[in-house]
Design an enzyme around this catalytic site. Structure first.
Site, mmCIF file in Angstrom:
data_model
loop_
_atom_site.group_PDB
_atom_site.id
_atom_site.type_symbol
_atom_site.label_atom_id
_atom_site.label_comp_id
_atom_site.label_asym_id
_atom_site.label_seq_id
_atom_site.Cartn_x
_atom_site.Cartn_y
_atom_site.Cartn_z
ATOM 1 N N LYS A 45 4.625 0.445 9.994
ATOM 2 C CA LYS A 45 4.668 1.748 9.319
ATOM 3 C C LYS A 45 4.208 2.851 10.255
ATOM 4 C CE LYS A 45 3.485 0.180 4.789
ATOM 5 N NZ LYS A 45 2.306 0.053 3.953
ATOM 6 N N ARG A 101 5.539 -13.337 9.622
ATOM 7 C CA ARG A 101 6.232 -12.063 9.418
ATOM 8 C C ARG A 101 7.677 -12.152 9.864
ATOM 9 N NH1 ARG A 101 2.459 -7.743 9.145
ATOM 10 N NH2 ARG A 101 4.025 -6.179 9.581
ATOM 11 N N GLU A 103 0.869 -1.164 0.000
ATOM 12 C CA GLU A 103 0.000 0.000 0.000
ATOM 13 C C GLU A 103 0.915 1.227 0.000
ATOM 14 O OE1 GLU A 103 -2.770 0.194 3.284
ATOM 15 O OE2 GLU A 103 -3.554 2.113 2.568
#
Ligand code: ATP
Ligand code: MG
Length: 610
Positions: A322, A312, A72
């Protein structure tokens, strides 16, 4: 930490054979099984994303598999993203496939062109490319934007409504939340759930046409409000949001939800293996529900994509969210996204980390079903393994004090004489050539290389002791000079004749200490930015603590030092090993030939906390 988390037993790099370690990767097993079973023999790909008819009219897909990296564009990529990038592009490379770079830009609020550009730059920096040949042998750019699919997504929404598979819900957000139930309690059907498809279609079109205020209604899938999987309790598909989108401007006032958009994006691009992180595991049933219904309606091409989840990657001593990285930047705890302390890829590049080392570290972690914590020291190990074989050597003095050679004129006839010295640029790479520098009557040495009253075992300079100037002469320390406050202002020594390195008999005088130095007449004054771990604790954002309180105040220290003259004209981003100090890089932003700035990449060995 969730129950998935654990510290993975990651192999440490071994200089002799790092590549021999084959990390386990369950995704490879899945792909190999699929390929062996001749999966999807008749897959078509039209050369660009599209619906079922579009692909049916196109050629057979030349790619054996298709994967994608779907960031994104709302921030800069970090080390965790490198994992996803290397996994997706790596699987495509290894199995004759193609990996798409797709900007998941369906959320109008936080996305910007700046991030799009930075993401492309960093994927390329890591060594990956998204162009490949299509079925007709043409070079095709597999760079896509989810927002280009808004028309299709809306068409799919009307289709779902027409089939009684979606409805417009006018409950308030609070009512919706209350009626969703929780793990132990089934949800309650919305009073708007049983409207006719015609009614719902009218309302969906009104939503699209801007007839209703933001937040007043949503489009929801009609699945099962009692499902044990909360993600299947009529998830929202579209919301009303008047916001200007970086690609589509003000064309839309309704935007698809991520969970609705993502499966459609995959299917339009004929992705075969849609790889994502574990938190999406519970979304998979909805993913399958959606693409299956749209394929049944003839909207999406079969075979359909499948989602697989992997753990992850987390790196100790940093944060990889983020939101938290943004906080560090916006509250000025660091000097921007590319601050060399940041675990962003732009930051790591500026710090001097190489794409080879990052890739080796990430690939060593394979792919598993658990979230892995990787020790920062493991990354440093890969860095050293990479830089050791590449970086030219140089001498640099980081904490300088003058060394005066008292008998210099006696030995060389004049204080103006410069005694030429040299050293290989790299001990094992003769092709890098020879460095040249010279001795003069005054040199810069490290302050810690002199002690008036040394502890036992100290072999460097103290009155009466001999040590070797590296690539130069043996010297004998005679004392020091001090200012009025007893600070040492210069170290005094005498050259021992006939001991120059590389000349016959140079080793006749045995010494235990070696001193690195830079001639005061030719040393290049430089700014040195000494970087260390961003946080003082391995998992700064674990538990309830405020990670900001664990910032390492020593993570950046700026000092002034001197460099040997071989570094007088290095380009920004050049990596060197300062002998005995570690690896440094000429800062890609601030370094100038007439005002050098070097960043410390990492030491010669792990010394954190020591
Ligand atoms: P963040 O949580 O930092 O905001 P994100 O997942 O929201 O990251 P995206 O831009 O959506 O950011 O991520 C793009 C891809 O990278 C996704 O497929 C995501 O799963 C993956 N990814 C993000 N963080 C990690 C990580 N730490 N390890 C592995 N993959 C990751
Ligand atoms: Mg995300």
């Amino acid at each position: 930490m969730s129950s998935h988390d654990k510290t993975a037993g990651v192999p440490t790099p071994d200089k002799t054979d790092a590549s021999a370690v084959k990390p386990s990767n369950f995704l490879r097993a899945i792909i190999e099984r699929d390929l062996e079973q001749g999966f999807q023999p008749a897959r078509h790909f039209a050369g660009s994303p599209g619906d079922a008819a579009h692909h049916a009219a196109g050629p057979l897909d030349p790619a054996r598999i298709r994967t994608r990296f779907p960031p994104e564009p709302n921030g800069y990529l970090h080390i965790g993203h490198a994992k996803s990038i290397c996994l997706n592009f790596g699987l495509a490379r290894d199995y004759g496939g193609i990996c798409h770079l797709r900007f998941d830009d369906t959320n109008p609020e936080k996305e910007e062109q700046e991030y799009v550009d930075a993401i492309k730059e960093m994927v390329a920096w890591l060594g990956w490319t998204w162009d490949a040949k299509d079925g007709a042998g043409r070079e095709v750019d597999h760079l896509f934007y989810a927002s280009d699919y808004f028309d299709f997504m809306y068409r799919a929404a009307e289709y779902l409504v027409s089939q009684g598979l979606a409805y417009v819900d006018e409950q308030t957000p609070e009512e919706m939340r209350a009626n969703r139930g929780d793990f132990g309690t089934p949800g309650k059907n919305s009073p708007f759930r049983d409207r006719s498809p015609e009614d719902n279609l009218t309302r969906l079109r009104e939503m699209r046409d801007g007839k209703h205020p933001d937040g007043s209604m949503v489009l929801r899938a009609k699945i099962d409000m009692a499902s044990p999987n909360i993600n299947l309790r009529d998830p929202a598909l579209y919301r009303i949001r008047r916001a200007t989108h970086h690609n589509t401007g003000d064309r839309w006032c309704i935007y698809p939800m991520y969970t609705y958009a993502h499966p459609i994006e995959d299917a339009l691009e004929c992705i075969t293996h849609s790889v994502c992180t574990l938190e999406f595991e519970d979304q998979r049933p909805f993913y399958d529900w959606l693409v299956e219904h749209l394929a049944q309606g003839g909207l999406l091409a079969r075979p359909l994509p499948h989602q697989y989840e992997f753990g992850r990657l987390n790196l100790t001593y940093v944060v990889t969210s983020k939101r938290k990285l943004r906080q560090l930047v916006e509250e000025k705890h660091v000097d921007g996204w590319d601050d060399p302390r940041m675990p962003t890829l732009v930051g790591m590049r500026r710090r001097g980390y190489t794409p080879e080392a990052i890739r080796a570290m990430v690939e060593s972690t394979g792919a598993s079903k658990t979230n892995a914590w990787i020790e920062y020291a493991v990354l440093d190990g890969y860095l050293r393994a990479d830089l050791e074989g590449k970086a030219a050597r140089a001498m640099a003095v980081l904490d300088p004090v003058k060394l005066k050679l008292e008998n210099y004129a006696e030995i060389f006839g004049s204080l103006e004489h410069r005694e030429a010295c040299s050293a290989p640029a790299h001990p094992h790479l003769p092709e890098l050539g020879t460095r040249h520098f010279s001795l003069g009557p005054e040199l810069w040495i490290e302050r810690e290389d002199f002690m008036e009253t040394p502890p036992k075992g100290y072999h460097r300079l103290f009155p009466g002791n001999k040590a070797r100037l590296k690539y130069g002469y043996v010297i004998e320390c005679t004392g020091c000079e001090k200012d009025a406050d007893s600070n040492i202002t210069a170290v005094l020594a005498r050259l021992v004749p006939d001991t120059k390195s590389g000349t016959p008999g140079a080793d006749a005088v045995k010494v235990k200490g070696v001193i690195t130095w830079v001639g005061a007449h030719e040393g290049i004054a430089t700014e040195l930015r000494l970087y260390d771990r961003l946080f003082t604790e391995a998992q700064p954002d674990a538990g309830e603590r405020n990670f900001l309180e664990l910032l390492n105040p020593q993570a950046k220290r700026v000092v002034q030092g001197y460099l040997e003259p071989s570094l007088s004209a290095v380009a920004p981003d050049t990596k060197v090993q300062f002998e005995r100090h570690g690896y440094f890089v000429a800062d890609r932003v601030d370094h100038r030939a007439d005002a050098p700035v070097f960043n410390k990449i990492t030491g010669l060995k792990d010394s954190f906390g020591k």
